[in-house]
Structures are given as structure tokens and as C-alpha cells.
Design an enzyme around this catalytic site. Structure first.
Site, mmCIF file in Angstrom:
data_model
loop_
_atom_site.group_PDB
_atom_site.id
_atom_site.type_symbol
_atom_site.label_atom_id
_atom_site.label_comp_id
_atom_site.label_asym_id
_atom_site.label_seq_id
_atom_site.Cartn_x
_atom_site.Cartn_y
_atom_site.Cartn_z
ATOM 1 N N CYS A 189 67.896 46.392 63.670
ATOM 2 C CA CYS A 189 66.626 46.150 63.723
ATOM 3 C C CYS A 189 65.909 46.261 65.159
ATOM 4 O O CYS A 189 64.906 46.809 65.290
ATOM 5 C CB CYS A 189 66.051 44.973 62.741
ATOM 6 S SG CYS A 189 66.678 45.168 61.124
ATOM 7 N N GLU A 232 62.743 44.202 58.509
ATOM 8 C CA GLU A 232 61.928 44.794 59.654
ATOM 9 C C GLU A 232 61.846 46.429 59.653
ATOM 10 O O GLU A 232 61.066 47.247 59.886
ATOM 11 C CB GLU A 232 62.774 44.621 61.167
ATOM 12 C CG GLU A 232 62.608 42.921 61.503
ATOM 13 C CD GLU A 232 64.029 42.231 60.832
ATOM 14 O OE1 GLU A 232 63.858 41.071 61.222
ATOM 15 O OE2 GLU A 232 64.631 42.730 59.980
ATOM 16 N N CYS A 245 68.329 41.561 63.577
ATOM 17 C CA CYS A 245 69.525 41.902 63.749
ATOM 18 C C CYS A 245 69.699 43.150 64.987
ATOM 19 O O CYS A 245 68.607 43.577 65.091
ATOM 20 C CB CYS A 245 70.562 42.394 62.734
ATOM 21 S SG CYS A 245 69.915 43.974 62.089
#
Length: 157
Positions: A86, A55, A83
Site C-alpha cells: 500500500c 488503502e 503495508c
């Protein structure tokens, strides 16, 4: 196949190709107005950069292409559950929508879940596993860092 499914399949294909080259199985696609702006794959192994998630590599490429850190109006399609790092980067950049194909539950049996990090971050700071301390230090005989930044922004604008 819907547009969402099409872009998620593209993210999965990126992840698969990255995995075949020895990388981690994550890919991401940044889309604005139905058009792909940029793509990215997880480059942690290739670069030894722990922030080189799919990302983030896609956001970096999109910002360069658009000539702006502001990605409002963009959507991110990720192969896996983004996560917290990100997700925060997507929020800070103005991304308005996020879609992902594989959940943390899907990744857990393979060591590919960030659910524990989400859970830790949900705790009060004092209870988190990482020691986090606010130490209000200032430079002597210097203007306040933030006030000086604001002054310079106002002077330029």
C-alpha cells in the site's frame, strides 16, 4: 478535534463497519483540499483478492473519481499502518501525505502487523525470504519492449 483526527476517526469507523460485516478491521480515506475524494475498506475476505487492502480500494476509487492515476495533492488517512504494498502504491500514485491511527505494534498481538514484511524488504534482495531473480530475456526479432513503449509515447505526444 483536528482535521487529521477527524479523517482518522472516519477511517476507523469504516474499519469497524467492515469488521461488523465479517471483513478485516481496516479502512482508508483519500482527501484532497480538505474534502473526502474516496474511501475504501479491506475487501480481501469478500473478494479473495490479496491486494484488496483498504488503502488500495480507496486509491482505486479516488483515481476513478478524479479520472487520473495521478493522486498528487491527496492525503491518505488509514486506520492501520499501511503495508509495504500500500505504501508503494501511494508513492507511485503521487499521494503526498499518509496518516494512520493504529501502529504495527498495536496490531502485532492480533496478527495484524506487517513489520516482518518491512524488515524482510529492508534486507538485500539475495537475503530476502522470497526468491527474486533477474533473468534478462528478450523476444527475438522484436523491438525492445521499453524502447518501443517510449517510441509510442513520443509518437502520441
Amino acid at each position: 478535534m483536528s482535521q487529521t483526527q477527524r479523517f482518522l476517526c472516519e477511517a476507523i469507523e469504516l474499519a469497524k463497519a467492515n469488521m461488523e460485516k465479517g471483513g478485516r478491521p481496516f479502512g482508508a480515506v483519500v482527501v484532497r483540499g480538505g474534502e473526502v475524494v474516496a474511501t475504501g475498506v479491506n475487501e480481501i475476505i469478500a473478494t479473495n483478492d490479496p491486494t484488496a487492502h483498504a488503502e488500495l480500494t480507496a486509491l482505486r476509487a479516488a483515481s476513478r473519481k478524479l479520472g487520473s492515476p495521478n493522486l498528487s495533492g491527496c492525503a491518505v488517512y488509514a486506520s492501520g499502518h499501511p503495508c509495504p504494498m500500500c505504501m508503494a502504491a501511494m508513492r507511485l500514485s503521487g499521494v503526498s501525505e499518509v496518516y494512520y491511527a493504529y501502529s504495527n505494534d498495536d496490531g502485532a498481538p492480533y496478527g495484524l502487523s506487517t513489520a516482518a514484511i518491512y524488515a524482510d524488504l529492508a534486507k538485500p534482495i539475495a537475503e530476502q525470504s522470497m526468491k527474486i531473480s533477474h533473468v534478462p530475456v528478450r523476444l527475438e526479432d522484436e523491438p525492445d519492449l521499453y524502447a518501443e513503449w517510449k517510441r509510442r509515447q513520443t509518437a502520441v505526444g
